[in-house]
Design a protein around this motif. Structure first.
Motif, PDB file in Angstrom:
ATOM      1  N   ILE A  42      44.091 -90.224 -42.193  1.00  0.00           N
ATOM      2  CA  ILE A  42      45.494 -90.625 -42.117  1.00  0.00           C
ATOM      3  C   ILE A  42      46.334 -89.628 -42.897  1.00  0.00           C
ATOM      4  CG2 ILE A  42      47.190 -92.398 -42.725  1.00  0.00           C
ATOM      5  CD1 ILE A  42      44.992 -94.466 -42.362  1.00  0.00           C
ATOM      6  N   THR A  43      47.257 -88.984 -42.208  1.00  0.00           N
ATOM      7  CA  THR A  43      48.219 -88.120 -42.879  1.00  0.00           C
ATOM      8  C   THR A  43      49.471 -88.946 -43.139  1.00  0.00           C
ATOM      9  OG1 THR A  43      47.359 -86.141 -41.777  1.00  0.00           O
ATOM     10  CG2 THR A  43      49.559 -86.002 -42.729  1.00  0.00           C
ATOM     11  N   LEU A  44      49.702 -89.241 -44.400  1.00  0.00           N
ATOM     12  CA  LEU A  44      50.825 -90.087 -44.810  1.00  0.00           C
ATOM     13  C   LEU A  44      51.970 -89.189 -45.264  1.00  0.00           C
ATOM     14  CD1 LEU A  44      52.026 -92.876 -45.455  1.00  0.00           C
ATOM     15  CD2 LEU A  44      50.772 -92.833 -47.625  1.00  0.00           C
ATOM     16  N   ILE A 195      43.018 -90.672 -46.858  1.00  0.00           N
ATOM     17  CA  ILE A 195      44.478 -90.810 -46.803  1.00  0.00           C
ATOM     18  C   ILE A 195      45.042 -89.568 -47.480  1.00  0.00           C
ATOM     19  CG2 ILE A 195      46.503 -92.130 -47.509  1.00  0.00           C
ATOM     20  CD1 ILE A 195      44.826 -94.622 -47.478  1.00  0.00           C
ATOM     21  N   TRP A 196      45.625 -88.713 -46.689  1.00  0.00           N
ATOM     22  CA  TRP A 196      46.122 -87.412 -47.150  1.00  0.00           C
ATOM     23  C   TRP A 196      47.647 -87.481 -47.188  1.00  0.00           C
ATOM     24  CZ3 TRP A 196      43.797 -82.881 -48.788  1.00  0.00           C
ATOM     25  CH2 TRP A 196      44.576 -81.725 -48.785  1.00  0.00           C
ATOM     26  N   ARG A 209      45.831 -89.405 -37.644  1.00  0.00           N
ATOM     27  CA  ARG A 209      46.747 -90.537 -37.492  1.00  0.00           C
ATOM     28  C   ARG A 209      47.898 -90.294 -38.464  1.00  0.00           C
ATOM     29  NH1 ARG A 209      45.426 -96.767 -39.388  1.00  0.00           N
ATOM     30  NH2 ARG A 209      47.533 -97.627 -39.068  1.00  0.00           N
ATOM     31  N   ILE A 210      49.090 -90.126 -37.940  1.00  0.00           N
ATOM     32  CA  ILE A 210      50.260 -89.891 -38.784  1.00  0.00           C
ATOM     33  C   ILE A 210      50.937 -91.216 -39.091  1.00  0.00           C
ATOM     34  CG2 ILE A 210      52.503 -88.755 -38.980  1.00  0.00           C
ATOM     35  CD1 ILE A 210      51.546 -86.705 -36.956  1.00  0.00           C
ATOM     36  N   VAL A 211      51.132 -91.491 -40.381  1.00  0.00           N
ATOM     37  CA  VAL A 211      51.923 -92.640 -40.813  1.00  0.00           C
ATOM     38  C   VAL A 211      53.107 -92.078 -41.593  1.00  0.00           C
ATOM     39  CG1 VAL A 211      52.001 -94.737 -42.207  1.00  0.00           C
ATOM     40  CG2 VAL A 211      49.926 -94.179 -40.903  1.00  0.00           C
ATOM     41  N   ALA A 212      54.300 -92.268 -41.061  1.00  0.00           N
ATOM     42  CA  ALA A 212      55.501 -91.716 -41.677  1.00  0.00           C
ATOM     43  C   ALA A 212      56.330 -92.821 -42.309  1.00  0.00           C
ATOM     44  CB  ALA A 212      56.334 -90.977 -40.641  1.00  0.00           C
ATOM     45  N   MET A 213      56.656 -92.633 -43.590  1.00  0.00           N
ATOM     46  CA  MET A 213      57.478 -93.598 -44.313  1.00  0.00           C
ATOM     47  C   MET A 213      58.927 -93.130 -44.357  1.00  0.00           C
ATOM     48  SD  MET A 213      55.427 -96.009 -45.233  1.00  0.00           S
ATOM     49  CE  MET A 213      56.527 -96.873 -46.369  1.00  0.00           C
ATOM     50  N   PRO A 224      49.708 -87.032 -33.444  1.00  0.00           N
ATOM     51  CA  PRO A 224      50.671 -85.929 -33.498  1.00  0.00           C
ATOM     52  C   PRO A 224      51.437 -85.713 -32.196  1.00  0.00           C
ATOM     53  CG  PRO A 224      48.615 -85.287 -34.558  1.00  0.00           C
ATOM     54  CD  PRO A 224      48.366 -86.621 -33.913  1.00  0.00           C
ATOM     55  N   GLU A 225      50.797 -85.968 -31.048  1.00  0.00           N
ATOM     56  CA  GLU A 225      51.480 -85.760 -29.762  1.00  0.00           C
ATOM     57  C   GLU A 225      52.771 -86.565 -29.691  1.00  0.00           C
ATOM     58  OE1 GLU A 225      47.237 -84.700 -29.343  1.00  0.00           O
ATOM     59  OE2 GLU A 225      48.304 -86.410 -30.202  1.00  0.00           O
TER      60      GLU A 225
END
Length: 283
Positions: A42-44, A195-196, A209-213, A224-225
């Motif tokens: 997960i890229t946070l 979790i990066w 998996r991108i999770v954007a806050m 990412p797509e």
């Protein structure tokens, strides 16, 4: 294959208690729901103050004042406690040993690991992150990237089910940052859940998996797509652009090509992906 949930948050809100007392109840997290399954990377992402570090602390099981909502934490460390260590930007602040070996061993002792397991676990973890040959080298002689790897080794040695890395490349030079990222990517390939946390979109890779806050809420949760796509729901800007992030160079080139009528698939957001996509399109 069945996925195994490590952490699940449902409608979690975090409001600092000192703000409540001053009648300034401004939540840091606002009804956030997220599920983290074993084996995910997960890229946070999020701007400063967006709530990403607070979310990471809640996910890791740290005690946080003013929390409401439901939290299911199935992740446990080797000590059997619901608190996962977080590797920060400056790992030396938490280092107590004179060498990498001593630092990891002391950390495991503090976690009350069985003594007979401490040294084998410490040495195996240091080898996993590529610090085996430097395990007895003085801490002060290590580079910033090597210190980050020692901190990561401590998490692995403690059998942490999650690696939570909070902008660990933010203060590193590009070469050291790439070293740390490559080591973490290798650990993920071996089965480690990651979790990066970052603001550097150049660190994204296919399948993340991108999770954007944004403003205490999850503004995007997906691949990412979708993050880079300019054609979702009729928008002319991608979610990445709408949230004010600077896209990697490869993605900006792909967008320019789209304006010229050239749509590359899959959408390239790394240099390697761009080279491959252009080569395939030419064929």
């Amino acid at each position: 294959m069945e996925q195994h949930c490590l952490v699940e948050l449902v409608q979690v809100t975090v409001t600092p208690t000192e703000w409540v007392e001053r009648l300034e109840a401004l939540p840091i997290l606002k009804e956030v729901s997220i599920r983290i399954d074993r084996g995910q990377f997960i890229t946070l992402v999020g701007r400063n103050g967006s709530g990403k570090s607070t979310l990471a602390k809640v996910v890791a099981g740290f005690r946080t004042a003013g929390v409401t909502g439901s939290m299911i934490l199935r992740a446990e460390s080797a000590a059997g406690v619901h608190r996962i260590p977080i590797v920060m930007q400056q790992p030396e602040a938490a280092m107590v040993g004179a060498t990498p070996w001593e630092d990891v061993v002391l950390m495991l002792e503090q976690n009350e690991m069985e003594w007979s397991q401490i040294i084998p676990c410490a040495e195996q973890a240091l080898h996993q992150v590529g610090m085996g040959e430097r395990m007895h080298q003085p801490i002060e002689t290590l580079s910033g990237g090597q210190k980050q790897l020692v901190a990561i080794a401590g998490c692995l040695a403690a059998h942490s089910p999650l690696l939570v890395l909070d902008e660990v490349t933010a203060m590193l030079d590009p070469e050291a940052a790439m070293l740390v990222l490559e080591r973490v990517r290798a650990l993920h390939k071996s089965g480690v859940t990651v979790i990066w946390i970052t603001q550097k979109l150049e660190e994204l890779r296919p399948g993340d998996r991108i999770v954007a806050m944004n403003d205490g809420k999850i503004a995007y949760d997906g691949l990412p797509e979708g993050w880079f796509s300019r054609s979702i729901n009729g928008h002319t800007e991608s979610v990445c652009e709408q949230l004010g992030f600077e896209a990697p160079y490869a993605a900006r080139v792909a967008w320019e090509l789209e304006l010229l009528g050239v749509r590359l698939q899959p959408f390239p957001f790394t240099a390697d992906m761009l080279a491959e996509a252009v080569s395939s399109d030419e064929r």
